[in-house]
Design an enzyme around this catalytic site. Structure first.
Site, mmCIF file in Angstrom:
data_model
loop_
_atom_site.group_PDB
_atom_site.id
_atom_site.type_symbol
_atom_site.label_atom_id
_atom_site.label_comp_id
_atom_site.label_asym_id
_atom_site.label_seq_id
_atom_site.Cartn_x
_atom_site.Cartn_y
_atom_site.Cartn_z
ATOM 1 N N HIS A 1 19.089 28.482 -22.688
ATOM 2 C CA HIS A 1 20.021 28.366 -23.820
ATOM 3 C C HIS A 1 19.392 29.017 -25.049
ATOM 4 O O HIS A 1 18.600 28.396 -25.750
ATOM 5 C CB HIS A 1 20.292 26.878 -24.058
ATOM 6 N N ARG B 1 22.028 32.021 -21.713
ATOM 7 C CA ARG B 1 23.279 31.755 -22.430
ATOM 8 C C ARG B 1 23.040 31.992 -23.911
ATOM 9 O O ARG B 1 22.091 31.447 -24.474
ATOM 10 C CB ARG B 1 23.706 30.301 -22.181
ATOM 11 N N TYR C 1 28.845 24.830 -32.121
ATOM 12 C CA TYR C 1 28.189 24.292 -30.933
ATOM 13 C C TYR C 1 27.031 25.197 -30.508
ATOM 14 O O TYR C 1 27.163 26.408 -30.492
ATOM 15 C CB TYR C 1 29.164 24.164 -29.737
ATOM 16 N N ASP D 1 28.941 29.671 -23.858
ATOM 17 C CA ASP D 1 29.661 28.388 -23.796
ATOM 18 C C ASP D 1 30.686 28.328 -24.925
ATOM 19 O O ASP D 1 30.313 28.388 -26.100
ATOM 20 C CB ASP D 1 28.654 27.233 -23.930
ATOM 21 N N HIS E 1 32.718 25.745 -25.206
ATOM 22 C CA HIS E 1 32.691 24.309 -25.516
ATOM 23 C C HIS E 1 34.068 23.762 -25.902
ATOM 24 O O HIS E 1 34.213 23.088 -26.930
ATOM 25 C CB HIS E 1 31.648 24.026 -26.613
ATOM 26 N N GLU F 1 32.046 29.554 -20.450
ATOM 27 C CA GLU F 1 31.990 28.144 -20.039
ATOM 28 C C GLU F 1 33.008 27.328 -20.833
ATOM 29 O O GLU F 1 33.118 27.499 -22.051
ATOM 30 C CB GLU F 1 30.560 27.683 -20.362
ATOM 31 N N GLU G 1 31.963 20.344 -16.980
ATOM 32 C CA GLU G 1 30.808 19.472 -17.238
ATOM 33 C C GLU G 1 31.240 18.061 -17.651
ATOM 34 O O GLU G 1 30.484 17.125 -17.480
ATOM 35 C CB GLU G 1 29.868 20.092 -18.282
ATOM 36 N N ARG H 1 31.389 23.110 -12.851
ATOM 37 C CA ARG H 1 30.223 22.654 -13.613
ATOM 38 C C ARG H 1 29.863 21.190 -13.412
ATOM 39 O O ARG H 1 28.927 20.689 -14.027
ATOM 40 C CB ARG H 1 30.460 22.889 -15.108
ATOM 41 N N ASP I 1 20.723 16.061 -22.536
ATOM 42 C CA ASP I 1 21.137 14.659 -22.448
ATOM 43 C C ASP I 1 21.299 14.196 -21.003
ATOM 44 O O ASP I 1 21.672 13.059 -20.748
ATOM 45 C CB ASP I 1 22.423 14.414 -23.251
ATOM 46 N N GLU J 1 22.306 25.207 -14.951
ATOM 47 C CA GLU J 1 21.911 25.178 -16.368
ATOM 48 C C GLU J 1 20.558 24.482 -16.496
ATOM 49 O O GLU J 1 20.298 23.475 -15.842
ATOM 50 C CB GLU J 1 22.957 24.407 -17.193
ATOM 51 N N TRP K 1 35.194 18.971 -30.218
ATOM 52 C CA TRP K 1 33.822 19.418 -30.463
ATOM 53 C C TRP K 1 33.254 19.884 -29.156
ATOM 54 O O TRP K 1 32.928 20.709 -28.679
ATOM 55 C CB TRP K 1 32.930 18.291 -31.005
HETATM 56 O O1 EZ4 Z 1 27.317 19.656 -25.417
HETATM 57 O O2 EZ4 Z 1 25.717 17.893 -22.747
HETATM 58 O O3 EZ4 Z 1 26.511 23.219 -21.401
HETATM 59 N N1 EZ4 Z 1 26.063 22.359 -22.059
HETATM 60 C C1 EZ4 Z 1 26.749 21.661 -22.970
HETATM 61 C C2 EZ4 Z 1 26.006 20.518 -23.574
HETATM 62 C C3 EZ4 Z 1 26.921 19.421 -24.090
HETATM 63 C C4 EZ4 Z 1 26.177 18.123 -24.047
HETATM 64 C C5 EZ4 Z 1 27.067 16.969 -24.512
HETATM 65 O O4 EZ4 Z 1 26.423 15.754 -24.346
HETATM 66 O O5 EZ4 Z 1 27.878 21.967 -23.263
HETATM 67 O O6 EZ4 Z 1 25.113 20.961 -24.564
HETATM 68 CO CO CO Z 2 28.697 23.413 -21.827
#
Ligand code: EZ4
Ligand code: CO
Length: 403
Positions: free
Chosen positions: A122, A147, A159, A211, A213, A237, A263, A284, A317, A340, A403
Site C-alpha cells: 500500500h 496499490r 482514503y 482502491d 473505497h 478495488e 472486503e 476480496r 485491522d 493484500e 467512507w
Molecule cells: O479501509 O480495513 O483494502 N483495504 C482497505 C482497508 C479498510 C480497512 C477498514 O477497517 O480498504 O484499509
Molecule cells: Co479496500
C-alpha cells in the site's frame, strides 16, 4: 477430544485486536481473530456471552459441524459480527486440527498449489511526488504489485493517505468517529493524471492497483475504469458499495479495467450474483469477516466456476492471525489471484509472533504445524483496549457519504 476452555483477549498494540483462544483436553490450543474495526467490543461480547459456553465439551475436530451449529443454529443468519465470530472459532479449530496432524494448515486444505503468495503493498502519499517515492520504496523492498493511493488537490483527507507510510492506519483514537470531506469530481479528475505519471515513471513492469473505497456511483465508476484503461491496472478495488450487485452490470458495460469487490462482505450471498454474472474479476472476502476458512473455500469454489480469482483483504485491522490463515488458504486455493499485505507495526508483530515471511514480492505461511501464528498473552496484557473509529465522510453540503 474435547474443548475444555476458551477465552477472548482484547489488546491494542498500536491498534485494537480481538483474539479467541480455544483450549483442549489434549494440551493443544488454537487461536482465531475476531477483530471488526470500530466494533471490537461487540465481537468480544458476542464470543464471550453467546459462543464460548456452547463450545465447551465439543470435539474441536468437528469444525464443519461447529460452523453449521454457529450459523444455522443461531437463527439470525449472517451479519458481520456473527460471521466474524464464527470465523474466529473456525480459525482456532483449523489451527488445532493442523497442530494435531503435525502439519502446516495448507497441507490439510490440499497442499501447496504455488511456491509463494503474490502480495500487493500500500503506497500512499499526499501528492504524486510522494506516491512516486513510496512506490520506489516498495519496489526496493521487492514488491511486484503495489496499490497507489494519493491525496487529491482540494480535499484535505482521502482514503488510504496519511498517518505513517509503511504502517497505514485508518482508525483514529477517540470515542467518536472523525468527519472528513469527500468530493467526487476532484477525485475523478485527479486519478487518471496520477496513473499517467506513475506509468511514465515506472513503466509497465510493476503491477499497479487502486482502491476506490466505495466512493463512486456506478456511472462514475464506469468513467473511472474507462479513464484508467491506458495504464493497465491490475484492478480497481470496491468502486461502488456493492450491496446492489446488479449495479456492477453498468460498470462492466463500459470498461475492461478489472474489478475487485468484497472486503466488507460477510457471506457467499453478498457476492453470489457478482460471481455468477461475471461482474467482477477478483473476490476480496477473507477468512476474517466472511466466516473463516470453512466458508471462504465455498466462496472460492463458486468463484472458480466463473473465472473469478481471489484477492483477500489484508489491511492492518486484520490481525496477524488472519494473515497467517489467509496465506495458508492462498497457498492452496486453485483460483488464487493476489493477497493484500498492509504491514503491521513492530508492536503488533511482537504480540503476534508468526511463521509467515516475505521474500521478493511473495509471502509464505511457513511450515509450523497449525496456522503458525501465536499470541504473547503477557505482552498483549500491556496494551489495553482504546476506543478508535474509522472516519466518516460527508459531501461539501454536509450529506453523509461512504467512507
Ligand atoms: O479501509 O480495513 O483494502 N483495504 C482497505 C482497508 C479498510 C480497512 C477498514 O477497517 O480498504 O484499509
Ligand atoms: Co479496500
Amino acid at each position: 477430544m474435547k474443548i475444555t476452555g476458551a477465552k477472548v483477549i482484547v489488546t491494542c498494540p498500536g491498534r485494537n485486536f480481538v483474539t479467541l483462544k480455544i483450549e483442549t483436553d489434549q494440551g493443544i490450543s488454537g487461536i482465531g481473530d475476531a477483530t471488526i474495526n470500530g466494533r471490537e467490543l461487540a465481537a468480544a461480547t458476542y464470543l464471550a456471552e453467546h459462543v464460548i459456553p456452547a463450545l465447551i465439551g465439543r470435539d474441536p475436530r468437528q469444525s464443519e459441524d461447529i460452523w453449521q451449529y454457529l450459523y444455522r443454529g443461531v437463527y439470525w443468519r449472517r451479519g458481520s459480527v456473527t460471521m466474524t465470530c464464527i470465523a474466529a472459532v473456525d480459525m482456532a479449530l483449523w489451527d488445532i486440527k493442523a497442530k494435531l496432524a503435525g502439519m502446516p494448515l495448507y497441507q490439510l486444505l490440499g497442499g501447496a498449489s504455488r511456491t509463494g503468495v503474490l502480495v500487493y503493498g500500500h503506497a500512499n502519499g499526499r501528492d504524486t511526488a510522494e506516491v512516486i517515492d513510496e512506490i520506489a520504496r516498495y519496489q526496493a523492498m521487492g514488491y511486484r504489485a503495489i496499490r497507489a493511493q494519493s491525496g487529491v488537490p482540494g480535499l484535505e483527507e482521502v482514503y488510504g493517505v496519511g498517518k505513517g507510510k509503511l504502517f497505514y492506519e485508518p482508525a483514529d483514537r477517540g470515542a467518536v468517529a472523525k468527519e472528513a470531506l469527500w468530493s467526487t469530481p476532484e477525485y475523478l479528475d485527479h486519478t487518471p493524471v496520477l496513473f499517467d505519471k506513475l506509468r511514465e515513471k515506472f513503466g509497465f513492469g510493476v503491477e499497479l492497483l487502486h482502491d476506490v473505497h466505495h466512493r463512486l456511483t456506478p456511472i462514475e465508476a464506469a468513467r473511472l475504469g474507462k479513464s484508467l484503461e491506458p495504464y493497465r491496472l491490475f484492478w480497481i478495488e470496491d468502486p461502488t458499495p456493492a450491496e446492489n450487485q446488479e449495479s456492477l452490470r453498468l460498470i462492466r458495460q463500459h470498461t475492461v479495467t478489472p474489478i475487485a469487490i468484497g472486503e466488507v462482505f460477510d457471506s457467499i450471498h453478498d457476492s453470489h450474483q457478482l460471481i455468477k454474472e461475471q461482474l467482477i474479476d477478483y473476490i476480496r472476502s477473507t477468512v476474517l469477516h466472511a466466516g473463516g476458512i470453512t466458508h471462504l473455500r465455498r466462496i472460492a469454489d463458486l468463484a472458480a466456476l466463473y473465472h473469478v480469482r481471489t484477492g483477500c483483504h489484508g489491511a492492518t485491522d486484520l490481525s496477524p492471525i488472519t494473515m497467517g490463515c489467509a496465506l495458508h488458504f492462498d497457498l492452496w486455493v486453485p483460483n488464487f489471484g493476489i493477497q493484500e499485505y498492509m504491514r503491521h507495526s513492530p508492536e503488533t508483530d511482537a504480540v503476534f509472533p508468526h511463521a509467515y515471511s516475505f521474500d521478493t514480492g511473495y509471502l509464505h505461511p511457513g511450515e509450523t504445524p497449525g496456522h503458525g501464528v501465536e499470541i504473547d498473552e503477557t505482552l498483549a496484557a500491556r496494551y489495553p483496549y482504546q476506543a478508535a473509529y474509522l472516519p466518516v465522510a460527508r459531501l461539501r453540503d454536509g450529506t453523509m457519504w461512504n467512507w
